[in-house]
Enzyme design. Sequence first.
Site, PDB file in Angstrom:
ATOM      1  N   SER A 125       7.620  61.985  14.051  1.00 24.72           N
ATOM      2  CA  SER A 125       8.314  63.234  14.369  1.00 24.72           C
ATOM      3  C   SER A 125       7.755  64.358  13.496  1.00 24.72           C
ATOM      4  CB  SER A 125       9.823  63.060  14.193  1.00 24.72           C
ATOM      5  OG  SER A 125      10.508  64.143  14.746  1.00 24.72           O
ATOM      6  N   ASP A 166       9.710  59.722  25.448  1.00 22.07           N
ATOM      7  CA  ASP A 166      10.225  60.568  24.363  1.00 22.07           C
ATOM      8  C   ASP A 166      10.908  61.804  24.946  1.00 22.07           C
ATOM      9  OD1 ASP A 166      10.480  62.415  22.203  1.00 22.07           O
ATOM     10  OD2 ASP A 166       8.858  61.416  21.121  1.00 22.07           O
ATOM     11  N   HIS A 206      12.080  58.728  21.129  1.00 26.73           N
ATOM     12  CA  HIS A 206      11.478  59.505  20.043  1.00 26.73           C
ATOM     13  C   HIS A 206      11.479  58.694  18.748  1.00 26.73           C
ATOM     14  CE1 HIS A 206      10.018  62.925  17.923  1.00 26.73           C
ATOM     15  NE2 HIS A 206      11.085  63.014  17.157  1.00 26.73           N
TER      16      HIS A 206
END
Length: 576
Positions: A191, A443, A489
């Site tokens: 991330s 995601d 994610h």
Amino acid sequence: MRQFPGIAAGIALAASHAAAGSSVASLCTVSHVQSALPANGTLLGIDMLPSSVTATTTNTTSGEYCKVAVSYVHTGTTDEIVLNYGFPSPDAFKNRFYVAGGFGYSLNSDVTGGLEYGAVSGATDAGYGALTGTTVDEVNLLGNGTINWDPIFMFAYQGLGEMTTIGKPLTRAFYGLDDDAKVYTYYEGCSDGGRQGMSQVQRYGDEYDGVVVGAPAFRYGQQQVNHLFSSVVEQTLDYYPPTCELAKIVNATISACDPLDGRSDGVISRSDLCQEQFDLTSIIGESYHCAATTSTSLGFNFGKRNDGTSSSTTPEQSGKVTAQGVAVAQAIYDGLFNSNGDRAYLSYRIGSKFTDAETTYDNTTQTWGVSIPSTGGEFVARFIELLDIDNLSTLDNITYDTLVSWMDTAMTRYMDTLQTTLPDLSTFLSSGGKMIHYHGEADPSVPTASSVHYWQSVLDIMYPHLSSSEAQEKLKEWYQLFIIPGASHCASNSLQPNGPFPQDNMATIIRWVEEGVQPTGLNATVTEGNYSGEVQSLCQFPKRPMWKKGAWECVADEKGAETFQYTFPAFKVPVY
Ligand SMILES: *[C@@H]1O[C@H](CO)[C@@H](O)[C@H](O)[C@H]1NC(C)=O
Ligand SMILES: *[C@@H]1O[C@H](CO)[C@@H](O)[C@H](O)[C@H]1NC(C)=O
Ligand SMILES: *[C@@H]1O[C@H](CO)[C@@H](O)[C@H](O)[C@H]1NC(C)=O
Ligand SMILES: *[C@@H]1O[C@H](CO)[C@@H](O)[C@H](O)[C@H]1NC(C)=O
Ligand SMILES: *[C@@H]1O[C@H](CO)[C@@H](O)[C@H](O)[C@H]1NC(C)=O
Ligand SMILES: *[C@@H]1O[C@H](CO)[C@@H](O)[C@H](O)[C@H]1NC(C)=O
Ligand SMILES: *[C@@H]1O[C@H](CO)[C@@H](O)[C@H](O)[C@H]1NC(C)=O
Ligand SMILES: *[C@@H]1O[C@H](CO)[C@@H](O)[C@H](O)[C@H]1NC(C)=O
Ligand SMILES: *[C@@H]1O[C@H](CO)[C@@H](O)[C@H](O)[C@H]1NC(C)=O
């Protein structure tokens, strides 16, 4: 000599191999750490402050380590930057240095992550209190309209780069290694931690030997504004789908596209085939039902000012999927175009959850309305409009063109800091660096194709004269991209829980760096469902997985790979 105690002590230790057989406690003293600091003048622009050193022997379940704090200043300034390091005991130390990424607007603050690898770990307060939890969105403005650039540069790349640049000679001197001894240096993060890793590869390429980055939140200007795109689609099409309707569209898409990869296991391993073959309008008319809920969503924890935590109540919902609901879903998956029809950005893959699109229910009017995701709303308010507030209060009059213009402003303003898409990785390549880059195929926060676009940019910039297949062969010798079927994610996906997820990336990168074993796949383990325990070897992009005769194969499907590839003519400058 008096001015260079660090160097003198380093040489003395190396000559006598003082660390060999020592306990961590015997090395973990203020005077030893002071003597191991890189001397002023050896690292350009960095002046260490020996009087700031603390050193404490600490126990964890991974063993004893020496926790060190030390500050430095940028030459000619007085603002102190605090560094923390964790040194494993000399018998556990394997000549490794480990840097972990943070998330959202945070930097990592833990220095025990490397202990399991026999590595020293480091973390920085970046000059604005990151070690004690201050996030960059708390300090990015000095006042309305005035950007506080120091924290932005430090967060963007400089803080971690300096922490590593200082940490490596400190590590050598701490353990009494020669000044030129190899300290294998690793980075791992997902991330914004993925973006932070990319910032190191781009800016400090010769400091890192092995880098594992997941779902990097890079191309910051586009990425953060894009969080508002789904809400603007709803506003533009004037339809705010009940949360259950969008959930049904996702579930029906997963059911329809699961088998296209050759195996019915609840996972879309081929979102490309799904995009080519599945028509979302076929869902129109299907019934949905959801029980009433009161939920506290943690969002993606973007910053502390506004961490995305929100409590929402939804009523019991029953209905049928509408043409309008499908039109919203299709427009979101299609991505952002300006009013001339030029593409500005890419979007989430078909079958991904519609996290950004979640609407809110007003129980007095019994209608669904817009909810502005804090990820995008805060970014526009604080980083683009430069207002010292937490959120956008409204999307009134915001159009696709407004989003494009916000992206353009942010890309230009943060081009040399947060954008983090420099595609020339020559320094990393020539110093022998290796990178594994992964991204979940479903995601819902950082679009999967965002990673593919950067990978493609590196390919084009690094190998402009080779054919694409020749270029791919060269690139995979040092940079490999893996797409994780069905994954969300930086995590597995509750709607496709039978999908694989990588568990041993560090083992893979260490083997590549230290033993020269170039990966041919990336191990990913299935932990739920009928195939629980299966270890899949994920395909290197652009190869795609296909279940054939009871085994996964990686197949070449140019048309499938192209569904991940985009250009952005809405911007006049190249978007890497
Ligand atoms: C390095 O420079 C800093 C800042 O000028 C100073 O405070 C510090 O004492 C210097 N370190 C040594 C070892 O002289
Ligand atoms: C850490 O644990 C070991 C073994 O349990 C013990 O011998 C040692 O004294 C402890 N060290 C500290 C600093 O507490
Ligand atoms: C979607 O599927 C999940 C299970 O995978 C289920 O919990 C949820 O209720 C479904 N939602 C709808 C609207 O069908
Ligand atoms: C798992 O196996 C059972 C029994 O063969 C089957 O009924 C079920 O549909 C399978 N589930 C999935 C997700 O493949
Ligand atoms: C609306 O929501 C509020 C807060 O959750 C609740 O107190 C109230 O009873 C609800 N009203 C109706 C009509 O459901
Ligand atoms: C941001 O503001 C909008 C509009 O007031 C609101 O719908 C949304 O819930 C807010 N987000 C957060 C995280 O506060
Ligand atoms: C900054 O701008 C916001 C939005 O216009 C305003 O609410 C706030 O009061 C301003 N802050 C100061 C210190 O003037
Ligand atoms: C949106 O545009 C209308 C018409 O130009 C204007 O009246 C209104 O104030 C605008 N709303 C906002 C929030 O700027
Ligand atoms: C990958 O998985 C295979 C099969 O389970 C195993 O033999 C191999 O050691 C794993 N590789 C790494 C780097 O962990």
